[in-house]
Design an enzyme around this catalytic site. Structure first.
Site, PDB file in Angstrom:
ATOM      1  N   GLN A 243      53.061  36.324  36.494  1.00 57.95           N
ATOM      2  CA  GLN A 243      51.629  36.046  36.590  1.00 57.95           C
ATOM      3  C   GLN A 243      51.149  35.209  35.400  1.00 57.95           C
ATOM      4  O   GLN A 243      50.092  34.611  35.467  1.00 57.95           O
ATOM      5  CB  GLN A 243      50.831  37.358  36.652  1.00 57.95           C
ATOM      6  CG  GLN A 243      51.020  38.109  37.956  1.00 57.95           C
ATOM      7  CD  GLN A 243      50.195  39.380  38.053  1.00 57.95           C
ATOM      8  OE1 GLN A 243      50.733  40.429  38.337  1.00 57.95           O
ATOM      9  NE2 GLN A 243      48.888  39.300  37.832  1.00 57.95           N
ATOM     10  N   ARG A 390      44.830  45.313  40.246  1.00 59.93           N
ATOM     11  CA  ARG A 390      43.613  44.809  40.887  1.00 59.93           C
ATOM     12  C   ARG A 390      42.362  45.286  40.161  1.00 59.93           C
ATOM     13  O   ARG A 390      41.446  45.871  40.745  1.00 59.93           O
ATOM     14  CB  ARG A 390      43.559  45.238  42.340  1.00 59.93           C
ATOM     15  CG  ARG A 390      42.571  44.348  43.093  1.00 59.93           C
ATOM     16  CD  ARG A 390      43.137  43.829  44.321  1.00 59.93           C
ATOM     17  NE  ARG A 390      42.334  42.791  44.898  1.00 59.93           N
ATOM     18  CZ  ARG A 390      42.682  42.209  46.027  1.00 59.93           C
ATOM     19  NH1 ARG A 390      43.780  42.555  46.639  1.00 59.93           N
ATOM     20  NH2 ARG A 390      41.931  41.274  46.521  1.00 59.93           N
ATOM     21  N   CYS A 391      42.374  45.062  38.871  1.00 59.77           N
ATOM     22  CA  CYS A 391      41.264  45.551  38.052  1.00 59.77           C
ATOM     23  C   CYS A 391      41.335  44.839  36.725  1.00 59.77           C
ATOM     24  O   CYS A 391      42.399  44.449  36.284  1.00 59.77           O
ATOM     25  CB  CYS A 391      41.423  47.050  37.860  1.00 59.77           C
ATOM     26  SG  CYS A 391      41.090  47.673  36.237  1.00 59.77           S
ATOM     27  N   GLU A 766      38.921  41.478  41.763  1.00 56.87           N
ATOM     28  CA  GLU A 766      39.101  42.877  41.401  1.00 56.87           C
ATOM     29  C   GLU A 766      37.953  43.747  41.891  1.00 56.87           C
ATOM     30  O   GLU A 766      38.104  44.967  42.030  1.00 56.87           O
ATOM     31  CB  GLU A 766      39.204  43.027  39.872  1.00 56.87           C
ATOM     32  CG  GLU A 766      39.848  41.874  39.131  1.00 56.87           C
ATOM     33  CD  GLU A 766      41.323  41.715  39.433  1.00 56.87           C
ATOM     34  OE1 GLU A 766      41.883  42.629  40.058  1.00 56.87           O
ATOM     35  OE2 GLU A 766      41.910  40.689  39.074  1.00 56.87           O
TER      36      GLU A 766
HETATM   37  O1  CDP Z   1      42.140  35.683  38.802  1.00 55.56           O
HETATM   38  P1  CDP Z   1      42.162  35.830  40.290  1.00 55.56           P
HETATM   39  O2  CDP Z   1      42.522  34.577  41.020  1.00 55.56           O
HETATM   40  O3  CDP Z   1      42.946  37.016  40.750  1.00 55.56           O
HETATM   41  O4  CDP Z   1      40.674  36.255  40.728  1.00 55.56           O
HETATM   42  P2  CDP Z   1      39.317  35.437  40.960  1.00 55.56           P
HETATM   43  O5  CDP Z   1      38.998  34.562  39.817  1.00 55.56           O
HETATM   44  O6  CDP Z   1      38.323  36.480  41.300  1.00 55.56           O
HETATM   45  O7  CDP Z   1      39.604  34.510  42.232  1.00 55.56           O
HETATM   46  C1  CDP Z   1      40.163  34.986  43.437  1.00 55.56           C
HETATM   47  C2  CDP Z   1      39.959  33.927  44.529  1.00 55.56           C
HETATM   48  O8  CDP Z   1      38.584  33.954  44.964  1.00 55.56           O
HETATM   49  C3  CDP Z   1      40.250  32.515  44.049  1.00 55.56           C
HETATM   50  O9  CDP Z   1      40.835  31.726  45.052  1.00 55.56           O
HETATM   51  C4  CDP Z   1      38.873  32.024  43.726  1.00 55.56           C
HETATM   52  O10 CDP Z   1      38.757  30.643  43.714  1.00 55.56           O
HETATM   53  C5  CDP Z   1      37.999  32.693  44.797  1.00 55.56           C
HETATM   54  N1  CDP Z   1      36.611  32.843  44.292  1.00 55.56           N
HETATM   55  C6  CDP Z   1      35.566  32.110  44.865  1.00 55.56           C
HETATM   56  O11 CDP Z   1      35.791  31.419  45.854  1.00 55.56           O
HETATM   57  N2  CDP Z   1      34.288  32.198  44.319  1.00 55.56           N
HETATM   58  C7  CDP Z   1      34.044  33.008  43.263  1.00 55.56           C
HETATM   59  N3  CDP Z   1      32.824  33.078  42.732  1.00 55.56           N
HETATM   60  C8  CDP Z   1      35.087  33.776  42.700  1.00 55.56           C
HETATM   61  C9  CDP Z   1      36.371  33.658  43.223  1.00 55.56           C
END
Ligand code: CDP
Length: 810
Positions: A243, A390-391, A766
């Site tokens: 990761q 997931r947190c 998360e």
């Molecule tokens: O770090 P991780 O990718 O696990 O988590 P995240 O930043 O929450 O993003 C997860 C997915 O959701 C990604 O593909 C982001 O681009 C999308 N996302 C989104 O479309 N709009 C947001 N405000 C937050 C996340």
């Protein structure tokens, strides 16, 4: 020019050009699924290199034992076996122990004793995966059993067995003083005196032990690596399920002594991570050493039992929680003591200065004037870890703690749990809000979100139905209890600002490189690494909106440390809060240069041009413009005099603060007291993650996170028997819900942008786990409250609920 003067044709033109970009806000389909749904992904186990060898571990049968001897002769005699490594072989290289991300050390191969069941003892290397496994069975290990320590509540007893002999006499660790041989650290935060005073003056108090049991992220693809050391070049290439690939490269350089520029770390497609693939495991180290020793590429792929029983667990927090309040439901103080079971080594994957992660978000969504929190970490004979499954770093534990406590308080006050929450919410005008435990919440509108959620779920009607059902239960007309679980959580994601977040001393920034090609398509390279979150899809959408190139023309590349700028990786929903901001700032650098080029091409001053979706146009003369495609071509062929050719930018983004997504979740459950079977009738999830990049992906993230929350609350557990045998180490015993058990999810949203993020976005991945677990547990406990119960510990499987009903006289 005022937009109101636009003609219908102009509006249609703008909409058409916006749609073509598939930028932010578009429900763009996941581009990575084209290869995943056709079996064309390239995962670590797809790697096949000439002459490749395979490694497998000999693992401990005992939770705590001294190793008297290891006899490898029979294994070495098996045709095809090339080597058997033990701690004795790794010791001269100083690789028999390795540092953990939490400032502790961990055995790579058992050194003198074993500290948890299935711990790595020897690494068998053979020319075939099955030969390695068969030979591992022939390694004879003689043990002398030692008393195991399984119960964390006994860890600090005076007569508790000594687990970590390597720490003998060490009265302080990475996080300050240790007061016992099994003590890892004490972490205290908040104002003890003021909190004690709030409790002394309180009209009402509650105190409850809220245990969040040990679980495991259990990604479908287990942890694995392929190491290939080139003796001639002195270079190591390491493919793995990482990761955080750059962090692995830095750790590999520190451990091996190979210069960092000669280490190439590649994380190909990854089949789920959920925090499990952040740390460094003995398998990675052994595959590297085996490759150096044999001169051949060596692959290590763990099986399901190995994954569940030895790689990083999550949670195992036992939280004694107290709230002080007035009789009319105003919370005046919060006091928490956490006993944190870290297993045999402290291998938590938290930012270095945060031994208990961001647990101090435990004041939640409430304006609690004073709080004090102490976390004691202890060693036990269990697998190490403590990862953010997931947190965002112990945030799910914190959310469970405050959200269960609010329900316990509501029950004591005879108040509705939703009303108690509303009474204590931080109000919109209080943002940015300073919490009693040190965070500055960026933005929120909790009252609006809660009201929308309560209306959509029909809260008042559900409570009326519950009262009618309870009356029917009393009359003996039904054996079902109805529970309504309320959860209003605030997350903290986007680690993190360099002022307080680092890993191994490296600040937790994120980076992005964007190159626009002459024909107007682009490649962007990132230090994050998707494990299924759809980064290739959504990152391109940010660039599309920022600089006006269609998302379909932008390739997103992650996971290659040779080509990507340094990044700290993907976990804890940090991708959008940190990397998303790096993308926007890199794109804006390109846009600024594009503006200069456009102005030069149109022979006007650059202040006289303005950006319009996919082009720069002359202000007041909309028909005079240059598209981004034309500008890209000119950047390479006709740049303005004095401006260097090309159109690319790199951005490193150090966030000024975390982002604070929030949400209102409601769970409606029916529980049969004669079987203990709980059926989730409805689950409604309202999420606010600020600006929404891709609503389709957000819904997918919420569905996935809720499914994991359902699993954790309703049955998933890594349990141990009294002598340390791990239970729940296969999918026969560990609850991984399928479509059959999984409830139907109703999703909803509000949008409260983050004021400090360049595009106003907060993380979301998360949130559903953080908010979902308390919603399920509160539903169960709300149902049982009718029988006089205050708190039933998770997981809420049928056996435990049936037992709880029986204890309550049903
Ligand atoms: O770090 P991780 O990718 O696990 O988590 P995240 O930043 O929450 O993003 C997860 C997915 O959701 C990604 O593909 C982001 O681009 C999308 N996302 C989104 O479309 N709009 C947001 N405000 C937050 C996340």
């Amino acid at each position: 020019m005022n937009e109101i003067t636009l003609t219908p044709a102009e509006i249609e033109d703008k909409q058409g050009r916006t749609d073509k970009l598939q930028g932010m806000g578009c429900r763009r389909k996941r581009v990575e699924d084209v290869r995943f749904t056709q079996g064309r992904g390239a995962f670590v186990d797809d790697m096949k290199l000439p002459g490749m060898l395979y490694g497998d571990f000999v693992r401990s049968s005992y939770a705590h034992a001294r190793i008297v001897s290891i006899d490898t002769s029979k294994a070495l005699a098996v045709p095809g076996v090339v080597a058997v490594l033990t701690a004795a072989d790794l010791a001269p290289l100083k690789l028999h122990w390795m540092p953990t991300l939490a400032g502790d050390v961990q055995m790579v191969l058992a050194d003198g004793k074993v500290l948890f069941q299935n711990q790595e003892i020897a690494f068998v290397v053979a020319n075939d995966r099955y030969v390695a496994a068969d030979a591992a069975e022939l390694v004879e290990v003689e043990y002398a059993e030692l008393p195991p320590l399984i119960d964390p509540f006994r860890a600090l007893d005076a007569d508790a067995p000594v687990l970590r002999e390597d720490l003998a006499g060490k009265t302080s660790g990475a996080h300050g003083p240790r007061r016992h041989h099994n003590h890892v650290f004490e972490w205290a935060i908040g104002d003890k005196e003021a909190t004690d005073l709030a409790f002394a003056n309180a009209e009402v108090t509650i105190k409850e032990l809220l245990s969040y049991h040990r679980v495991h992220p259990s990604p479908l693809e287990t942890c694995q690596s392929v190491a290939s050391f080139d003796k001639i070049k002195g270079e190591l290439t390491l493919w793995g399920t990482f990761q955080a690939p750059h962090v692995v490269r830095t750790v590999a350089a520190i451990l091996s002594g190979i210069p960092e520029h000669k280490i190439h770390v590649i994380a190909p497609d990854i089949g789920g991570g959920f925090g499990n693939k952040v740390g460094v495991y003995p398998g990675y180290v052994c595959s590297i050493v085996a490759s150096i020793v044999t001169g051949k590429p060596v692959k290590w792929v763990e099986d399901r039992i190995e994954n569940l029983s030895t790689t990083s667990f999550a949670r195992d927090y036992h939280m004694t929680t107290e709230l002080a309040a007035t009789r009319d439901g105003r919370v005046t103080g919060l006091r928490v003591h956490v006993l944190a079971d870290h297993g045999a080594f402290d291998a938590c994957a938290d930012p270095s200065k945060w031994p208990a992660g961001f647990f101090n978000i435990v004041t939640g969504s409430y304006d609690i004037p004073t709080a004090h929190c102490v976390v004691d970490g202890v060693y036990t004979n269990k697998a190490p870890g403590g990862v953010a499954y997931r947190c965002s770093f112990r945030v799910t534990e914190a959310a469970y703690c405050i959200e269960r406590a609010m329900d316990v308080l509501a029950q004591k006050l005879g108040m509705d749990p939703a009303a108690l929450r509303i009474r204590n919410f931080i109000r919109r005008e209080q943002f940015p809000y300073q919490s009693a435990l040190g965070w500055e919440y960026d933005s929120g509108d909790y009252h609006v979100a809660m009201q929308q959620a309560m209306e959509k779920i029909g809260y008042a009607g559900l409570r009326a139905e519950q009262r009618a059902k309870q009356a029917a239960f009393r009359r003996g007309e039904t054996r079902e209890l109805m529970g309504i679980g309320v959860s209003f959580f605030t997350e903290i994601v986007g680690a993190g600002p360099s002022k307080n977040c680092d890993i191994l001393g490296i600040a937790m920034f994120e980076s992005c490189e964007i190159r626009i090609h002459p024909t107007g398509s682009a490649i962007t390279r990132m230090g994050t690494k998707s494990q299924g979150q759809g980064h290739e899809t959504t990152y391109a959408q940010i660039i599309a909106t920022e600089i006006g190139i269609p998302a379909d023309m932008i390739m997103v590349e992650e996971g290659n440390t040779d080509t990507a700028p340094y990044g700290l990786g993907t976990y804890g929903s940090r991708s959008v809060p940190v990397a998303g901001a790096a993308i926007a700032t890199a794109a804006r650098k390109i846009k600024a240069k594009a503006q200069m080029i456009a102005a030069y091409l149109m022979e006007v001053h650059h202040d006289d041009v303005e950006f319009d979706i996919d082009r720069f146009r002359v202000k007041g003369l909309p028909e005079k413009f240059k598209t981004m495609k034309e500008i890209a071509w000119a950047a390479y062929n006709a740049p303005p005099p004095g401006l260097e050719p090309g159109l690319e930018a790199v951005s490193y983004y150090d966030p000024p603060n975390m982002t604070f997504p929030f949400g209102a979740y409601f769970c409606v459950m029916d529980i049969d007291v004669d079987t203990g079977v709980a059926k989730t009738r409805r689950f409604y999830a309202l999420d606010d993650c600020g600006t929404r990049i891709n609503p389709l992906i957000i819904e997918g993230q919420v569905h996935g996170g809720l499914t994991e929350a359902f699993a954790i609350a309703m049955g998933q557990e890594i349990a141990y028997d009294e002598i340390g045998n791990v239970k729940g180490a296969s999918f026969m015993d560990f609850f991984l819900p399928t479509a059959v058990e999984t409830p139907r999810w109703e999703t909803d949203f509000t949008v409260t942008p983050s004021p400090h993020h360049p595009i106003g976005a907060k993380g979301v991945g998360e949130s559903p786990n953080v908010g979902g677990v308390p919603a399920f547990s509160n539903a169960v406990n709300d149902a049982f409250a009718f029988l006089g119960s205050t708190h039933i510990q998770m997981p809420h499987d049928a056996w435990r609920l049936w037992t709880a009903a029986r204890k309550l006289g049903i």
